[in-house]
Design a protein around this motif. Structure first.
Motif, mmCIF file in Angstrom:
data_model
loop_
_atom_site.group_PDB
_atom_site.id
_atom_site.type_symbol
_atom_site.label_atom_id
_atom_site.label_comp_id
_atom_site.label_asym_id
_atom_site.label_seq_id
_atom_site.Cartn_x
_atom_site.Cartn_y
_atom_site.Cartn_z
ATOM 1 N N GLY A 60 -2.147 4.282 8.671
ATOM 2 C CA GLY A 60 -1.665 4.498 7.335
ATOM 3 C C GLY A 60 -0.687 3.403 6.969
ATOM 4 O O GLY A 60 0.036 2.894 7.816
ATOM 5 N N VAL A 61 -0.668 3.033 5.703
ATOM 6 C CA VAL A 61 0.221 1.980 5.242
ATOM 7 C C VAL A 61 1.069 2.535 4.110
ATOM 8 O O VAL A 61 0.545 3.138 3.176
ATOM 9 C CB VAL A 61 -0.563 0.750 4.746
ATOM 10 N N ARG A 62 2.357 2.365 4.211
ATOM 11 C CA ARG A 62 3.259 2.765 3.132
ATOM 12 C C ARG A 62 4.187 1.591 2.855
ATOM 13 O O ARG A 62 4.898 1.139 3.758
ATOM 14 C CB ARG A 62 4.073 3.994 3.534
ATOM 15 N N ALA A 63 4.184 1.108 1.640
ATOM 16 C CA ALA A 63 4.997 -0.057 1.320
ATOM 17 C C ALA A 63 5.195 -0.124 -0.179
ATOM 18 O O ALA A 63 4.581 0.628 -0.935
ATOM 19 C CB ALA A 63 4.334 -1.344 1.806
ATOM 20 N N ARG A 64 6.080 -1.023 -0.603
ATOM 21 C CA ARG A 64 6.267 -1.208 -2.039
ATOM 22 C C ARG A 64 5.026 -1.843 -2.648
ATOM 23 O O ARG A 64 4.575 -1.465 -3.718
ATOM 24 C CB ARG A 64 7.501 -2.093 -2.284
ATOM 25 N N GLU A 65 4.480 -2.819 -1.934
ATOM 26 C CA GLU A 65 3.320 -3.526 -2.452
ATOM 27 C C GLU A 65 2.385 -3.819 -1.290
ATOM 28 O O GLU A 65 2.841 -4.224 -0.219
ATOM 29 C CB GLU A 65 3.788 -4.821 -3.118
ATOM 30 N N VAL A 66 1.116 -3.588 -1.486
ATOM 31 C CA VAL A 66 0.132 -3.800 -0.419
ATOM 32 C C VAL A 66 -0.994 -4.670 -0.962
ATOM 33 O O VAL A 66 -1.535 -4.402 -2.035
ATOM 34 C CB VAL A 66 -0.449 -2.461 0.085
ATOM 35 N N ILE A 67 -1.315 -5.714 -0.251
ATOM 36 C CA ILE A 67 -2.461 -6.555 -0.588
ATOM 37 C C ILE A 67 -3.446 -6.467 0.567
ATOM 38 O O ILE A 67 -3.085 -6.764 1.710
ATOM 39 C CB ILE A 67 -2.042 -8.017 -0.835
ATOM 40 N N VAL A 68 -4.652 -6.035 0.269
ATOM 41 C CA VAL A 68 -5.658 -5.839 1.316
ATOM 42 C C VAL A 68 -6.727 -6.911 1.169
ATOM 43 O O VAL A 68 -7.481 -6.920 0.202
ATOM 44 C CB VAL A 68 -6.286 -4.435 1.217
ATOM 45 N N ARG A 69 -6.751 -7.814 2.119
ATOM 46 C CA ARG A 69 -7.840 -8.808 2.166
ATOM 47 C C ARG A 69 -8.758 -8.514 3.340
ATOM 48 O O ARG A 69 -9.808 -9.092 3.468
ATOM 49 C CB ARG A 69 -7.258 -10.215 2.312
ATOM 50 N N GLY A 70 -8.320 -7.663 4.239
ATOM 51 C CA GLY A 70 -9.115 -7.303 5.405
ATOM 52 C C GLY A 70 -9.590 -5.866 5.304
ATOM 53 O O GLY A 70 -10.025 -5.426 4.251
ATOM 54 N N VAL A 71 -9.476 -5.149 6.380
ATOM 55 C CA VAL A 71 -10.002 -3.786 6.451
ATOM 56 C C VAL A 71 -8.860 -2.830 6.809
ATOM 57 O O VAL A 71 -8.110 -3.084 7.753
ATOM 58 C CB VAL A 71 -11.118 -3.683 7.515
ATOM 59 N N VAL A 72 -8.748 -1.783 6.052
ATOM 60 C CA VAL A 72 -7.783 -0.731 6.352
ATOM 61 C C VAL A 72 -8.542 0.574 6.515
ATOM 62 O O VAL A 72 -9.284 0.985 5.615
ATOM 63 C CB VAL A 72 -6.725 -0.576 5.238
ATOM 64 N N VAL A 73 -8.383 1.206 7.645
ATOM 65 C CA VAL A 73 -8.931 2.548 7.854
ATOM 66 C C VAL A 73 -7.727 3.473 7.933
ATOM 67 O O VAL A 73 -7.058 3.564 8.957
ATOM 68 C CB VAL A 73 -9.771 2.618 9.131
ATOM 69 N N GLY A 74 -7.446 4.105 6.852
ATOM 70 C CA GLY A 74 -6.271 4.965 6.795
ATOM 71 C C GLY A 74 -5.775 5.043 5.368
ATOM 72 O O GLY A 74 -6.257 4.333 4.483
ATOM 73 N N ASP A 75 -4.851 5.921 5.126
ATOM 74 C CA ASP A 75 -4.344 6.128 3.779
ATOM 75 C C ASP A 75 -3.361 5.022 3.408
ATOM 76 O O ASP A 75 -2.590 4.568 4.230
ATOM 77 C CB ASP A 75 -3.650 7.492 3.677
ATOM 78 N N VAL A 76 -3.404 4.647 2.152
ATOM 79 C CA VAL A 76 -2.511 3.601 1.661
ATOM 80 C C VAL A 76 -1.629 4.197 0.570
ATOM 81 O O VAL A 76 -2.128 4.785 -0.383
ATOM 82 C CB VAL A 76 -3.307 2.402 1.116
ATOM 83 N N HIS A 77 -0.343 4.051 0.723
ATOM 84 C CA HIS A 77 0.615 4.498 -0.287
ATOM 85 C C HIS A 77 1.411 3.279 -0.725
ATOM 86 O O HIS A 77 2.156 2.721 0.069
ATOM 87 C CB HIS A 77 1.567 5.559 0.281
#
Lengths: 267, 104
Positions: A49-66
């Motif tokens: 899971g990723v929690r941050a002010r700003e998220v840039i996804v250029r790859g692969v995320v398996v999990g929730d993004v906040h």
């Protein structure tokens, strides 16, 4: 100032907490929480899971993004998991598989032990102290465990939803959280939507600005207003989408007229 | 630069493994197993077992250190734990508490 970087050959199994920006080229299994920007570079695989002010996804995320402020999924980016963000920028080709809720207030992360003020005792956050080092699992933590670690974090974001009739999101169940916010986004008419950010300008390419109220059957029988607001129905600006909007509006109106004929002919 | 940098305001709890070199300015708890090299800078705080080819300690380390090539404990560095390496350097002003094994 050094910028934190997880190299392409590196694997982190466990939690990453950051009070600064973070760029990840390698693999992370666990939980990523950051105050600032998290960039998941092309080639990176995040099973977390990723929690941050700003998220840039250029790859692969398996999990929730906040993302408190912005989530950007580039053309080759992939997110398999629920997404909760104030603003979403999804480029053509980018993929999201999961429940998406935009315009929702998202609880941010506060990095509690900055260098300089850190001592041995203050190194432990609540979440860290709750999981002793000896029993750290090598597998990703369960969603329940992750959500409970969120619950211990300070709630930095005031929820404008709390004054509304819809229930405020409960921190203990992220799934219910998303469903609740999702329902008011979908069901309530556009003019009743709560103000998202008074500072936001009109040129801000957010999805909610461009998302009209869902068309009802009546909309197809009134071509004039439908034609006038058609360009606004397109998703946020990407190169490909700009091409779509640059088509002459006359064609689109024709298709509307055709559908109107179809609607009237049987009767 | 194909290495990994853990910045000042970063805390990692868990395991870091991989082939790149690793430079730590922040906090790491758990285990570090990196093939090439590990540099623990003065601001860093590591509570982990560290395994690598070459390990440089200028910050605080609590844990056992094992290097295939060399361990260097720099002035200002603080190490509590056992060290196992064929070559070991300890600078004047470094703090060390633990056993040394140079047998390989």
């Amino acid at each position: 100032m050094t910028r934190t970087r997880i190299g392409p050959g590196q694997v982190i199994t466990g939690d990453v907490r950051a009070g600064e920006d973070l760029s990840i080229h390698g693999r992370v299994r666990g939980q990523i929480e950051a105050e600032g920007l998290v960039i998941i570079e092309a080639g990176a695989v995040i099973e977390a899971g990723v929690r941050a002010r700003e998220v840039i996804v250029r790859g692969v995320v398996v999990g929730d993004v906040h993302a408190v402020d912005l989530l950007e999924v580039t053309a080759n980016g992939q997110v398999a998991g629920s997404v909760q963000t104030k603003r979403l920028k999804l480029h053509a080709g980018g993929r999201i598989a999961g429940v998406v809720a935009t315009g929702t207030p998202v609880q941010g992360f506060h990095f509690s032990h900055r260098r300089g003020s850190a001592t041995g005792s203050t190194l432990r956050t609540g979440a860290m102290a709750a999981t002793p080092r000896a029993s750290r699992p090598t597998t990703p933590p369960s969603p329940r465990a992750r959500s409970s670690s969120f619950a211990t974090a300070p709630r930095a974001v005031a929820s404008p939803l709390s004054s509304r009739a819809t229930p405020a999101p409960t921190p203990l169940n992220p799934a219910a959280d998303i469903r609740a916010s999702d329902s008011w986004t979908m069901d309530s008419p556009s003019d009743e939507r709560p103000p998202l950010d008074p500072r936001r300008g009109d040129d801000d390419p957010t999805i909610l600005d461009r998302l009209p109220a869902f068309p009802s059957i009546d909309d197809t029988r009134t071509p004039a207003p439908a034609g006038s607001d058609l360009p606004e129905r397109t998703p946020p600006v990407t190169e490909e989408h700009v091409e779509v909007t640059s088509e002459p509006p006359g064609e689109v109106v024709e298709t509307d007229a055709a559908s109107e004929h179809e609607a009237h002919e049987p009767s | 630069m194909a290495d990994t940098i853990i910045g000042n305001n970063i805390a990692i709890e868990g395991e870091i493994t991989g082939s790149d070199s690793l430079t730590i300015f922040g906090v790491v708890r758990g285990r570090i197993h990196v093939k090439e090299s590990v540099v623990i800078s003065p601001s860093a705080r590591v509570e982990a077992d560290v395994e690598s080819a070459s390990i440089e300690v200028a910050g605080q380390v609590h844990g056992n250190i094992s290097a295939a090539d060399k361990v260097e404990l720099k002035a200002g560095g603080k190490l509590v734990g056992d060290v196992k390496a064929p070559r070991i350097l300890i600078a004047d002003g470094a703090s060390f508490k633990g056993n040394i094994n140079m047998q390989g």
